[in-house]
Every structure is written in structure tokens, then in C-alpha cells.
Design a protein around this motif. Structure first.
Motif, PDB file in Angstrom:
ATOM      1  N   ILE A 185     -38.701  21.615 -48.495  1.00 35.55           N
ATOM      2  CA  ILE A 185     -38.160  22.509 -47.808  1.00 35.55           C
ATOM      3  C   ILE A 185     -37.295  23.782 -48.650  1.00 35.55           C
ATOM      4  O   ILE A 185     -36.295  23.229 -48.933  1.00 35.55           O
ATOM      5  N   ASN A 186     -37.795  24.711 -49.029  1.00 38.55           N
ATOM      6  CA  ASN A 186     -36.897  25.997 -49.725  1.00 38.55           C
ATOM      7  C   ASN A 186     -36.039  26.700 -48.644  1.00 38.55           C
ATOM      8  O   ASN A 186     -36.418  27.253 -47.636  1.00 38.55           O
ATOM      9  N   THR A 187     -34.713  26.818 -48.873  1.00 30.02           N
ATOM     10  CA  THR A 187     -33.855  27.549 -48.000  1.00 30.02           C
ATOM     11  C   THR A 187     -32.981  28.685 -48.877  1.00 30.02           C
ATOM     12  O   THR A 187     -32.774  28.368 -50.027  1.00 30.02           O
ATOM     13  N   PRO A 188     -32.505  29.576 -48.289  1.00 23.09           N
ATOM     14  CA  PRO A 188     -31.746  30.458 -48.761  1.00 23.09           C
ATOM     15  C   PRO A 188     -30.535  29.892 -49.483  1.00 23.09           C
ATOM     16  O   PRO A 188     -30.056  30.282 -50.619  1.00 23.09           O
ATOM     17  N   ASN A 189     -29.761  28.959 -48.953  1.00 17.88           N
ATOM     18  CA  ASN A 189     -28.777  28.391 -49.595  1.00 17.88           C
ATOM     19  C   ASN A 189     -29.187  27.301 -50.774  1.00 17.88           C
ATOM     20  O   ASN A 189     -28.193  26.936 -51.465  1.00 17.88           O
ATOM     21  N   ALA A 215     -49.163  18.250 -51.399  1.00 14.32           N
ATOM     22  CA  ALA A 215     -48.010  18.894 -51.780  1.00 14.32           C
ATOM     23  C   ALA A 215     -47.765  20.160 -51.296  1.00 14.32           C
ATOM     24  O   ALA A 215     -48.653  21.139 -51.246  1.00 14.32           O
ATOM     25  N   HIS A 216     -46.490  20.395 -50.563  1.00 16.90           N
ATOM     26  CA  HIS A 216     -46.319  21.688 -50.063  1.00 16.90           C
ATOM     27  C   HIS A 216     -45.100  22.161 -50.206  1.00 16.90           C
ATOM     28  O   HIS A 216     -43.999  21.486 -50.497  1.00 16.90           O
ATOM     29  N   ILE A 217     -44.686  23.560 -50.374  1.00 14.05           N
ATOM     30  CA  ILE A 217     -43.329  24.250 -50.679  1.00 14.05           C
ATOM     31  C   ILE A 217     -43.469  24.870 -49.333  1.00 14.05           C
ATOM     32  O   ILE A 217     -44.364  25.963 -49.075  1.00 14.05           O
ATOM     33  N   TYR A 218     -42.247  24.662 -48.501  1.00 10.60           N
ATOM     34  CA  TYR A 218     -41.964  25.579 -47.158  1.00 10.60           C
ATOM     35  C   TYR A 218     -40.657  26.050 -47.193  1.00 10.60           C
ATOM     36  O   TYR A 218     -39.596  25.393 -47.386  1.00 10.60           O
ATOM     37  N   ASN A 219     -40.765  27.666 -46.811  1.00  9.95           N
ATOM     38  CA  ASN A 219     -39.634  28.460 -46.745  1.00  9.95           C
ATOM     39  C   ASN A 219     -39.089  28.544 -45.189  1.00  9.95           C
ATOM     40  O   ASN A 219     -39.889  28.778 -44.428  1.00  9.95           O
ATOM     41  N   ASP A 220     -37.665  28.249 -44.922  1.00 11.96           N
ATOM     42  CA  ASP A 220     -37.338  28.443 -43.734  1.00 11.96           C
ATOM     43  C   ASP A 220     -35.889  28.548 -43.968  1.00 11.96           C
ATOM     44  O   ASP A 220     -35.170  28.629 -45.031  1.00 11.96           O
ATOM     45  N   ALA A 221     -35.217  28.884 -42.822  1.00 12.40           N
ATOM     46  CA  ALA A 221     -33.718  29.237 -42.805  1.00 12.40           C
ATOM     47  C   ALA A 221     -32.802  27.870 -43.142  1.00 12.40           C
ATOM     48  O   ALA A 221     -31.831  28.033 -43.641  1.00 12.40           O
ATOM     49  N   ASN A 222     -33.382  26.970 -42.581  1.00  9.88           N
ATOM     50  CA  ASN A 222     -32.717  25.569 -43.219  1.00  9.88           C
ATOM     51  C   ASN A 222     -33.289  24.568 -43.030  1.00  9.88           C
ATOM     52  O   ASN A 222     -34.752  24.505 -42.673  1.00  9.88           O
TER      53      ASN A 222
END
Length: 274
Positions: A185-189, A215-222
Motif C-alpha cells: 500500500i502506497n500512501t502520501p506519508n 503482485a500489486h501496488i495500491y495507492n490510498d490515503a492510509n
């Protein structure tokens, strides 16, 4: 998978967990250890430890024995080896101690979750077990007549410390004949460019003999939202992640995504101790 520990307080959520444990035990020829923690008033515990035969204690114990015997006669446990344990101890401590004493491979627990002030101040025995257990803990929230782990989401940062617990993840995925959705999980922080994230995951995966995975990369707020949203996207049967088992101030300030998921996820969650 030889032994599955199922703590019960005879609630409907504990029954949900037992039904899932029965399905897993039946498929893997496993034994179920059915545990009830009989928490007594302080003076009762002292009396018990001194060997006194207190009618009050025996009354509660006999009621529990009767309930356990009735539970062991239910149809969904027929054909499964089930043993019963009644422990005079605080629930969380007793569950951990019994799991070690009986060399269990797996703990299955029910949980209704919590939110707001209840979550902050009361906590739950399930959360504490998730934090402290050395063996995987599967948390069941709802009635699951046909438990499956065919779509198994495992979320991680895929750092070096995950390699040891990931061996248990892989072993369970093999047992469940699951497709492993490995997700970062990719987050802004804690943002990583795609090529960096892909490199980390690729290096990690290369050390394991995996076949049925993606394999996955997933962007979200947290992280927590990312895991839940990704699990919804792939219609996951099971969500897995590792926990550090932090306690005290470290746990309070750092929090635990695994425990948050146990509280908030509707889908079954399984945790692995780092």
C-alpha cells in the motif's frame, strides 16, 4: 496443521469462529481444542489456588462443562477430534498459555469489533491475542457457511523482517490452495515511486518458491483503507498481514494496522507475529 485452538464464550461470534475452525479441521484432519476461560472474582481465584472446594466455583464450572458438552454434540463437529479445556485464568493470558502448552498451529477467534470510545478504552481479548500470539490468529466476524481462502490478500511493506513470518503465510496459502495477492500500500506519508516499490517486491518474492500469486501496488490515503479497498477490489476471501506485537506506549503511539483491521474489516483477517 495438527491442532486448532478455538476459545469460546458461547456467544454467536465464538460460534462463527468454531464453525470455520470445523471446516478447516475437516479439510486437514486436524484436532480442535475448545477452550473456555472461567474468570472468577479475585477472592475465588485465591481460594481456588489454595485448593479450597468452593460451591460457588463448582457451580460455575459445572455450568461451563454442561455447555461445552452440548457444544461438542453439534452436527458440524461430528467426525472431528475435539477436546475441551476449562482454564481458571484471565481470558487473554489463558489463551496464550494454552496455545503454547498444547503446541497449537493456529488460533481461530470470533470478534464483533468495536469503534469509537469503546475501541479505545475497552479493547478486546481478540486484539490482545493478535498482538501477542506466536502462532497465526484467524479472526472471524460473521457467519461463514462455506469458508474459503481462494483469494488471499497479504499486505506488507515486504521488508527483511517479514521474511521469517512469510514462511507461515506461504505454508497456509498452500494448505488453503489459495491465490496469494501480495500488495504493497502506497500512501502520501510513505510514498514510493512505482519502480522502487516493484523492485522491493520483486527482490522479496525471489527468495520464495511462489507459483500461485500476483503482485500489486495500491495507492490510498492510509494503509488500513488501502488494504480494505484493495480487498474489496479483488473480492478477497481472507486478509493477512504481520504484526509487531507492540505494547505499552509504543503500541499507543504507533498503533497497529493489524488490530485496526481486526476491529474494522468485515472479511476474515489472519495475523502473523513478526
Amino acid at each position: 496443521m495438527k491442532r486448532i485452538l478455538v476459545p469460546t464464550d458461547f456467544s454467536k461470534h465464538a460460534e462463527y469462529a468454531l464453525k470455520v475452525a470445523a471446516q478447516i479441521a475437516r479439510a486437514n484432519n486436524s484436532e480442535i481444542i475448545l477452550l473456555h476461560m472461567l474468570e472468577l472474582p479475585h477472592q475465588g481465584g485465591d481460594a481456588l489456588s489454595s485448593g479450597s472446594d468452593i460451591p460457588e466455583i463448582m457451580y460455575f464450572k459445572n455450568r461451563v462443562i454442561s455447555k461445552l458438552e452440548d457444544l461438542m454434540e453439534v452436527d458440524y463437529l461430528k467426525g472431528i477430534t475435539v477436546s475441551e479445556v476449562i482454564q481458571f485464568e484471565k481470558a487473554f493470558e489463558g489463551i496464550i498459555n494454552i496455545s503454547k502448552k498444547n503446541d497449537v498451529d493456529f488460533i481461530v477467534m470470533g470478534s464483533h469489533g468495536a469503534s469509537g470510545f469503546q475501541e479505545m478504552f475497552i479493547g478486546s481479548n481478540t486484539e490482545k491475542v493478535v498482538r501477542a500470539s506466536e502462532v497465526p490468529v484467524l479472526v472471524i466476524k460473521n457467519e461463514t457457511p462455506n469458508f474459503s481462502a481462494a483469494n488471499f490478500v497479504f499486505a506488507s511493506d515486504f521488508s527483511a523482517e517479514i521474511k521469517k513470518p512469510f514462511q507461515k503465510v506461504k505454508a497456509l496459502a498452500d494448505i488453503f490452495k489459495a491465490h496469494l495477492h501480495l500488495v504493497m500500500i502506497n500512501t502520501p506519508n510513505s510514498f514510493k515511486p512505482t519502480h522502487i516499490a516493484e523492485g522491493i517486491m520483486s527482490d522479496f518474492i525471489s527468495e520464495f518458491n511462489l507459483s500461485n500469486y500476483s503482485a500489486h501496488i495500491y495507492n490510498d490515503a492510509n494503509v488500513e483503507k488501502g488494504i480494505l479497498n484493495f480487498a474489496n477490489k479483488v473480492d478477497a476471501d481472507l486478509i493477512g498481514m504481520c504484526t509487531h506485537g507492540r505494547t505499552g506506549f509504543s503500541h499507543f503511539f504507533n498503533g497497529s494496522t493489524a488490530e485496526d483491521l481486526v476491529n474494522h474489516a468485515v472479511r476474515p483477517v489472519i495475523t502473523f507475529k513478526i
